[in-house]
Write an enzyme that holds these catalytic residues in place. Structure first.
Site, PDB file in Angstrom:
ATOM      1  N   ARG A 187       0.718  -1.237   0.082  1.00 52.51           N
ATOM      2  CA  ARG A 187      -0.013  -0.006   0.026  1.00 52.51           C
ATOM      3  C   ARG A 187       0.714   1.400  -0.036  1.00 52.51           C
ATOM      4  NH1 ARG A 187      -2.564  -3.265  -0.891  1.00 52.51           N
ATOM      5  NH2 ARG A 187      -4.861  -4.076   0.002  1.00 52.51           N
ATOM      6  N   SER A 194     -11.456   3.487   2.900  1.00 54.87           N
ATOM      7  CA  SER A 194     -10.603   3.169   4.074  1.00 54.87           C
ATOM      8  C   SER A 194      -9.936   4.133   4.401  1.00 54.87           C
ATOM      9  CB  SER A 194      -9.656   1.763   3.824  1.00 54.87           C
ATOM     10  OG  SER A 194     -10.290   0.717   3.090  1.00 54.87           O
ATOM     11  N   GLU A 231      -4.643   6.764   6.037  1.00 54.23           N
ATOM     12  CA  GLU A 231      -4.071   5.969   4.628  1.00 54.23           C
ATOM     13  C   GLU A 231      -4.234   7.265   3.498  1.00 54.23           C
ATOM     14  OE1 GLU A 231      -4.427   1.831   3.047  1.00 54.23           O
ATOM     15  OE2 GLU A 231      -6.288   2.693   2.431  1.00 54.23           O
TER      16      GLU A 231
HETATM   17  P1  NAP Z   1     -11.602  -7.810   4.055  1.00 51.23           P
HETATM   18  O1  NAP Z   1     -11.692  -8.950   2.917  1.00 51.23           O
HETATM   19  O2  NAP Z   1     -12.619  -7.629   5.181  1.00 51.23           O
HETATM   20  O3  NAP Z   1     -10.241  -7.880   4.797  1.00 51.23           O
HETATM   21  C1  NAP Z   1      -9.889  -7.177   5.902  1.00 51.23           C
HETATM   22  C2  NAP Z   1      -8.387  -7.124   5.991  1.00 51.23           C
HETATM   23  O4  NAP Z   1      -7.679  -8.474   6.049  1.00 51.23           O
HETATM   24  C3  NAP Z   1      -7.704  -6.666   4.639  1.00 51.23           C
HETATM   25  O5  NAP Z   1      -6.718  -5.704   4.965  1.00 51.23           O
HETATM   26  C4  NAP Z   1      -7.062  -7.915   3.853  1.00 51.23           C
HETATM   27  O6  NAP Z   1      -5.645  -7.789   3.840  1.00 51.23           O
HETATM   28  C5  NAP Z   1      -6.819  -8.975   5.206  1.00 51.23           C
HETATM   29  N1  NAP Z   1      -7.220 -10.433   4.580  1.00 51.23           N
HETATM   30  C6  NAP Z   1      -8.271 -11.014   4.388  1.00 51.23           C
HETATM   31  N2  NAP Z   1      -8.438 -12.015   4.067  1.00 51.23           N
HETATM   32  C7  NAP Z   1      -7.167 -12.228   3.857  1.00 51.23           C
HETATM   33  C8  NAP Z   1      -6.497 -13.302   3.233  1.00 51.23           C
HETATM   34  N3  NAP Z   1      -6.886 -14.544   2.798  1.00 51.23           N
HETATM   35  N4  NAP Z   1      -4.903 -13.230   3.166  1.00 51.23           N
HETATM   36  C9  NAP Z   1      -4.263 -12.170   3.394  1.00 51.23           C
HETATM   37  N5  NAP Z   1      -4.983 -11.142   4.138  1.00 51.23           N
HETATM   38  C10 NAP Z   1      -6.367 -11.241   4.216  1.00 51.23           C
HETATM   39  O7  NAP Z   1     -11.194  -6.279   3.636  1.00 51.23           O
HETATM   40  P2  NAP Z   1     -12.186  -5.082   3.066  1.00 51.23           P
HETATM   41  O8  NAP Z   1     -11.917  -3.942   3.886  1.00 51.23           O
HETATM   42  O9  NAP Z   1     -13.523  -5.569   2.487  1.00 51.23           O
HETATM   43  O10 NAP Z   1     -11.484  -4.805   1.589  1.00 51.23           O
HETATM   44  C11 NAP Z   1     -11.349  -5.829   0.596  1.00 51.23           C
HETATM   45  C12 NAP Z   1     -10.312  -5.728  -0.214  1.00 51.23           C
HETATM   46  O11 NAP Z   1     -10.132  -4.323  -0.541  1.00 51.23           O
HETATM   47  C13 NAP Z   1      -8.997  -5.843   0.641  1.00 51.23           C
HETATM   48  O12 NAP Z   1      -8.140  -6.708   0.219  1.00 51.23           O
HETATM   49  C14 NAP Z   1      -8.549  -4.665   1.022  1.00 51.23           C
HETATM   50  O13 NAP Z   1      -7.168  -4.173   1.447  1.00 51.23           O
HETATM   51  C15 NAP Z   1      -8.772  -3.829  -0.561  1.00 51.23           C
HETATM   52  N6  NAP Z   1      -8.641  -2.255  -0.239  1.00 51.23           N
HETATM   53  C16 NAP Z   1      -7.622  -1.708  -0.582  1.00 51.23           C
HETATM   54  C17 NAP Z   1      -7.712  -0.349  -0.360  1.00 51.23           C
HETATM   55  C18 NAP Z   1      -6.471   0.464  -1.274  1.00 51.23           C
HETATM   56  O14 NAP Z   1      -5.777  -0.182  -2.107  1.00 51.23           O
HETATM   57  N7  NAP Z   1      -6.155   1.370  -0.899  1.00 51.23           N
HETATM   58  C19 NAP Z   1      -8.581   0.282   0.008  1.00 51.23           C
HETATM   59  C20 NAP Z   1      -9.796  -0.454   0.605  1.00 51.23           C
HETATM   60  C21 NAP Z   1      -9.823  -1.597   0.453  1.00 51.23           C
HETATM   61  P3  NAP Z   1      -5.280  -6.878   2.353  1.00 51.23           P
HETATM   62  O15 NAP Z   1      -5.215  -5.523   2.624  1.00 51.23           O
HETATM   63  O16 NAP Z   1      -3.777  -7.142   2.254  1.00 51.23           O
HETATM   64  O17 NAP Z   1      -6.040  -7.404   1.250  1.00 51.23           O
END
Ligand code: NAP
Length: 367
Positions: A170, A252, A360
């Protein structure tokens, strides 16, 4: 001598250029559509000795009440094109002002794989490399071939490789040690022609993140094509995240804290609850990273501190009741309200878990 930008405006409120819908004025303001317009706007600002910033969709930016005392350049550089890259691969180049999700939709329609899990991420193409956006196990540095940028030090257009961008989780050098040096003009991705890629070589393949696996269990398909994964991500995001078109939010708001193994062991010893999935979840709120460190879910820390769905009457700000990482401007009067609310969240998480959450979105202007 540089010409004054054609569409130069003065004292423009930036609130409508940030999806949080807060913040003061730009002293000068110009929208650019082409490389030449960008170069001219930059040359003009340099002659006037004005600081400059470029804004895309404003979804990863919060603007202070002080606003920006220089030239704000709004990026409208568009264009999408594709070309062959090698067996089973295609290069796709997008203008940095393109809406990110329009690019993802285009690549998926072309049967290309590599960006589909990043469906519906708000913002522009040019903003994506800054923080190395990622979702559901893919980060754009895995498919980014190079980007073209205007170097503000030399006034030359340069091509930067992923190594030169210094991508990490990120983040990238573009928002740290190279901050303010480049304006990104286009980004080129190396994507897989899904139909011609063997399953074992695909970048996006099982095991999927729980949310996607659950969706596929409910909507079984013979083969999860890029379109199927895009549909899944869109359905999941619509369920969990507010639409920035109708709700004032930057998505986020905090990054996931990353702890080294010793700090993490200490945290879990003090808080055994972290070793349980918790009500409504099947997974524990942390994940080991390939480098041995541990990524803790910021959203779950906020939720376990009792703040999910919190509406703070004093600041007019709230935390989403669907996803505790999402901070919403319900009726805040100023960016100062947002920053006061942020402090309340940071303080409460720190008191309970001893972890300092970090914002962020980038802050523009002095707080
Ligand atoms: P989520 O699926 O509820 O997961 C929450 C956190 O847990 C995320 O940060 C995710 O890591 C981690 N996670 C969940 N399952 C995982 C796995 N199998 N292995 C490793 N890490 C795991 O997240 P959410 O808030 O609904 O968001 C969905 C996705 O969108 C996530 O991947 C999140 O990071 C991404 N997102 C990215 C941004 C950005 O790029 N600025 C902003 C918002 C959301 P990761 O963050 O490493 O995936």
């Amino acid at each position: 001598m540089a010409l004054q930008p054609d569409n130069l405006r003065e004292h423009v409120s930036l609130a409508r250029y940030s999806t949080m819908r807060l913040g003061g004025e730009a002293r000068y303001f110009a929208e650019v559509r082409y490389e030449e317009e960008l170069k001219n706007a930059v040359a003009w600002a340099k002659e006037q000795k004005l600081p400059m910033i470029m804004l895309g969709g404003g979804s990863n930016t919060v603007i202070t009440d002080a606003g920006f005392a220089g030239l704000v350049i709004i990026n409208r550089i568009t264009g999408l094109r594709k070309g062959p890259a090698g067996v089973g691969e295609v290069l796709v180049t997008a203008g940095s002002g393109e809406i990110w999700d329009d690019l993802v939709a285009y690549t998926v329609e072309q049967g290309l794989s590599g960006l589909e899990t990043l469906s519906l991420v708000p913002g522009t193409v040019g903003a994506a490399p800054m923080q190395n956006i990622g979702a559901y196990g893919m980060e754009i540095d895995q498919v980014l071939e190079h980007l073209e940028a205007l170097d503000l030090q030399t006034d030359q257009v340069v091509s930067l490789t992923p190594v030169e961008c210094g991508f990490s989780y990120r983040s990238s050098w573009l928002q740290t040690k190279l901050k303010g040096r480049y304006f990104i003009m286009s980004v080129t991705f190396r994507l897989q022609d899904f139909a011609k890629t063997l399953e074992m070589e695909r970048k996006i393949k099982p095991p999927y993140y729980t949310d996607i696996a659950d969706y596929l269990a409910e909507h079984p398909v013979a083969a999860p094509t890029p379109q199927v994964i895009r549909d899944a991500v869109i359905a999941i995001r619509k369920r969990k995240l507010p639409d920035v078109a109708t709700v004032a939010t930057s998505g986020s708001f905090f990054g996931n804290p990353i702890l080294d193994a010793a700090a993490f062991e200490k945290l879990v010893a003090e808080h055994p609850a972290l070793n349980e999935p918790g009500a409504g979840y099947t997974q524990k709120p942390y994940w080991p990273m390939p480098d041995g460190r541990i990524k803790v879910s910021a959203g779950r820390l906020i939720e376990m501190s009792g703040m999910r769905g919190w509406k703070d009457a004093e600041t007019g700000m709230a935390i989403s009741d669907k996803q505790a990482l999402v901070v919403i401007n319900e009726h805040a009067e100023s960016a100062a309200d947002l920053f006061r609310f942020r402090q309340k969240i940071v303080d409460r998480v720190y008191e309970q878990w001893g972890i300092i959450l970090e914002q962020e979105p980038e802050t523009i202007g002095a707080e």
